[in-house]
Design a protein around this motif. Sequence first.
Motif, PDB file in Angstrom:
ATOM      1  N   GLN A 244       0.821  -1.201   0.000  1.00  0.00           N
ATOM      2  CA  GLN A 244       0.000   0.000   0.000  1.00  0.00           C
ATOM      3  C   GLN A 244       0.863   1.262   0.000  1.00  0.00           C
ATOM      4  O   GLN A 244       0.535   2.259  -0.648  1.00  0.00           O
ATOM      5  N   TYR A 245       1.986   1.203   0.735  1.00  0.00           N
ATOM      6  CA  TYR A 245       2.903   2.342   0.762  1.00  0.00           C
ATOM      7  C   TYR A 245       3.534   2.556  -0.612  1.00  0.00           C
ATOM      8  O   TYR A 245       3.637   3.689  -1.099  1.00  0.00           O
ATOM      9  N   ILE A 246       3.952   1.466  -1.244  1.00  0.00           N
ATOM     10  CA  ILE A 246       4.546   1.561  -2.579  1.00  0.00           C
ATOM     11  C   ILE A 246       3.534   2.148  -3.563  1.00  0.00           C
ATOM     12  O   ILE A 246       3.854   3.055  -4.345  1.00  0.00           O
ATOM     13  N   LEU A 247       2.297   1.650  -3.507  1.00  0.00           N
ATOM     14  CA  LEU A 247       1.250   2.172  -4.394  1.00  0.00           C
ATOM     15  C   LEU A 247       0.999   3.654  -4.155  1.00  0.00           C
ATOM     16  O   LEU A 247       0.832   4.431  -5.100  1.00  0.00           O
ATOM     17  N   SER A 248       0.955   4.047  -2.882  1.00  0.00           N
ATOM     18  CA  SER A 248       0.657   5.453  -2.573  1.00  0.00           C
ATOM     19  C   SER A 248       1.744   6.376  -3.096  1.00  0.00           C
ATOM     20  O   SER A 248       1.453   7.483  -3.564  1.00  0.00           O
ATOM     21  N   MET A 249       3.009   5.940  -3.032  1.00  0.00           N
ATOM     22  CA  MET A 249       4.109   6.778  -3.511  1.00  0.00           C
ATOM     23  C   MET A 249       4.106   6.895  -5.037  1.00  0.00           C
ATOM     24  O   MET A 249       4.384   7.964  -5.589  1.00  0.00           O
ATOM     25  N   ILE A 250       3.795   5.793  -5.719  1.00  0.00           N
ATOM     26  CA  ILE A 250       3.700   5.858  -7.185  1.00  0.00           C
ATOM     27  C   ILE A 250       2.540   6.776  -7.570  1.00  0.00           C
ATOM     28  O   ILE A 250       2.667   7.614  -8.474  1.00  0.00           O
ATOM     29  N   THR A 251       1.410   6.622  -6.879  1.00  0.00           N
ATOM     30  CA  THR A 251       0.237   7.458  -7.167  1.00  0.00           C
ATOM     31  C   THR A 251       0.533   8.935  -6.901  1.00  0.00           C
ATOM     32  O   THR A 251       0.121   9.811  -7.671  1.00  0.00           O
ATOM     33  N   ARG A 252       1.259   9.203  -5.813  1.00  0.00           N
ATOM     34  CA  ARG A 252       1.617  10.584  -5.474  1.00  0.00           C
ATOM     35  C   ARG A 252       2.400  11.236  -6.601  1.00  0.00           C
ATOM     36  O   ARG A 252       2.122  12.370  -7.000  1.00  0.00           O
ATOM     37  N   GLN A 253       3.408  10.525  -7.145  1.00  0.00           N
ATOM     38  CA  GLN A 253       4.213  11.106  -8.210  1.00  0.00           C
ATOM     39  C   GLN A 253       3.409  11.278  -9.494  1.00  0.00           C
ATOM     40  O   GLN A 253       3.568  12.268 -10.203  1.00  0.00           O
ATOM     41  N   LEU A 254       2.523  10.307  -9.777  1.00  0.00           N
ATOM     42  CA  LEU A 254       1.684  10.429 -10.963  1.00  0.00           C
ATOM     43  C   LEU A 254       0.751  11.635 -10.838  1.00  0.00           C
ATOM     44  O   LEU A 254       0.504  12.350 -11.815  1.00  0.00           O
ATOM     45  N   ARG A 255       0.245  11.868  -9.625  1.00  0.00           N
ATOM     46  CA  ARG A 255      -0.616  13.033  -9.387  1.00  0.00           C
ATOM     47  C   ARG A 255       0.160  14.328  -9.631  1.00  0.00           C
ATOM     48  O   ARG A 255      -0.354  15.275 -10.216  1.00  0.00           O
ATOM     49  N   LEU A 256       1.409  14.348  -9.190  1.00  0.00           N
ATOM     50  CA  LEU A 256       2.238  15.538  -9.378  1.00  0.00           C
ATOM     51  C   LEU A 256       2.538  15.771 -10.865  1.00  0.00           C
ATOM     52  O   LEU A 256       2.542  16.908 -11.349  1.00  0.00           O
ATOM     53  N   ILE A 257       2.764  14.682 -11.603  1.00  0.00           N
ATOM     54  CA  ILE A 257       2.975  14.789 -13.052  1.00  0.00           C
ATOM     55  C   ILE A 257       1.730  15.357 -13.724  1.00  0.00           C
ATOM     56  O   ILE A 257       1.812  16.188 -14.639  1.00  0.00           O
ATOM     57  N   THR A 258       0.558  14.929 -13.265  1.00  0.00           N
ATOM     58  CA  THR A 258      -0.704  15.419 -13.827  1.00  0.00           C
ATOM     59  C   THR A 258      -0.834  16.932 -13.625  1.00  0.00           C
ATOM     60  O   THR A 258      -1.189  17.679 -14.549  1.00  0.00           O
ATOM     61  N   VAL A 259      -0.510  17.395 -12.408  1.00  0.00           N
ATOM     62  CA  VAL A 259      -0.569  18.830 -12.117  1.00  0.00           C
ATOM     63  C   VAL A 259       0.442  19.594 -12.975  1.00  0.00           C
ATOM     64  O   VAL A 259       0.135  20.642 -13.552  1.00  0.00           O
ATOM     65  N   ALA A 260       1.662  19.046 -13.068  1.00  0.00           N
ATOM     66  CA  ALA A 260       2.717  19.699 -13.845  1.00  0.00           C
ATOM     67  C   ALA A 260       2.350  19.771 -15.331  1.00  0.00           C
ATOM     68  O   ALA A 260       2.631  20.764 -16.003  1.00  0.00           O
ATOM     69  N   LYS A 261       1.711  18.711 -15.844  1.00  0.00           N
ATOM     70  CA  LYS A 261       1.315  18.701 -17.254  1.00  0.00           C
ATOM     71  C   LYS A 261       0.239  19.756 -17.508  1.00  0.00           C
ATOM     72  O   LYS A 261       0.228  20.420 -18.552  1.00  0.00           O
ATOM     73  N   GLU A 262      -0.658  19.912 -16.552  1.00  0.00           N
ATOM     74  CA  GLU A 262      -1.736  20.898 -16.691  1.00  0.00           C
ATOM     75  C   GLU A 262      -1.208  22.330 -16.590  1.00  0.00           C
ATOM     76  O   GLU A 262      -1.600  23.202 -17.358  1.00  0.00           O
ATOM     77  N   MET A 263      -0.274  22.567 -15.646  1.00  0.00           N
ATOM     78  CA  MET A 263       0.159  23.930 -15.341  1.00  0.00           C
ATOM     79  C   MET A 263       1.414  24.357 -16.104  1.00  0.00           C
ATOM     80  O   MET A 263       1.628  25.551 -16.305  1.00  0.00           O
ATOM     81  N   GLY A 264       2.256  23.402 -16.483  1.00  0.00           N
ATOM     82  CA  GLY A 264       3.519  23.759 -17.127  1.00  0.00           C
ATOM     83  C   GLY A 264       4.383  24.586 -16.173  1.00  0.00           C
ATOM     84  O   GLY A 264       4.375  24.396 -14.960  1.00  0.00           O
ATOM     85  N   GLU A 265       5.123  25.551 -16.711  1.00  0.00           N
ATOM     86  CA  GLU A 265       6.000  26.391 -15.896  1.00  0.00           C
ATOM     87  C   GLU A 265       5.224  27.270 -14.915  1.00  0.00           C
ATOM     88  O   GLU A 265       5.786  27.798 -13.956  1.00  0.00           O
TER      89      GLU A 265
END
Length: 335
Positions: A244-265
């Motif tokens: 569950q910890y491993i899954l949560s950390m992968i999900t956390r980074q994917l969520r951050l990538i999603t935000v970064a893709k939406e917002m860019g710089e």
Amino acid sequence: MFRILYGKDDFSRHHELEDIKRKICDSEPLAINTCLLDGEQLSLKELKDTCNVFPSLLCSSRLVIVENLLGRFEYKQKKKRRNSDVDGRRGRDLEEWLNLVEYIQLMPQTTELILIDGDLNPQNRLLKALSPLARVKRFPGLRDNELHAWIIKHVEDRDGTITLRAIGLLVSLVGNDLWAMSSELDKLLEYCTKRHITEDDVRQIGSFARDADIFALVDAILEGRREKAQQYIQQLLRSGASPQYILSMITRQLRLITVAKEMGENIFKPEIRSKLERFKDFSLRKALIQTKGYTWERILVAYQRLLNADVDIKTGRYNDELAISLLLIDLFEGQ
């Protein structure tokens, strides 16, 4: 002498105080001539009486340290109805303490008075009133570039060297807690005698070794390095990390990538950055780089496969290790 030391960086604040002590007197006679007071309970009369005491013959100065006096007059807006009686007492208390301005100018020259506090509002009335009479030093939390420079200096002062990638990984894991950072660096310096501290050393040594492995695992998955990802999965499972910890950390980074893709710089604009305080600038920059390999379709597929793995583990369809291994296969197939 009158000084004010304040700010959220209590590590640097502590070391500044120790430097001041060393310049005043030898440690043993200074200990006899030092008085530590709780500013939250202190009265102005008690402070004056303490400061008016002359030092012993063994030391030229008497050191009086007052903690959390200025913070006592930090007014914070609350949604609840204000209590007029409490506000009235606070106002009278402040008016009394503003008389400290007059006393400072009459204080014995043999007294070293130091007020120590955490983070303060620059509009704090007592701080504003006393600052013109004091040597004021503020210790804000270090930002990424300042923290990188601090790490390099800490390592070089101890005759060591460290790679930029190791610094980046340490910052992402430890943050700007200098007490924790100092402890981790000292352990790494002892381990890496006469050679560079590397990224792999950070992953192997210290309290944050497991988090470092998680960080490396997420990188390997998102950047398409299957063999490395499998290696990190096995290391984490053997060390006792829960699926569950491993899954949560992968999900956390994917969520951050999603935000970064939406917002860019724009992700670094103050109004947006303030909502992402728990993420370090290093992590945000890495997420921006990783967005180049992610289409919106791939992000949706990855989320679905993470959800499936979570369900498989919770329902007992697969055992923990098998579910994580299948997730890894699914994520790489989606690339």
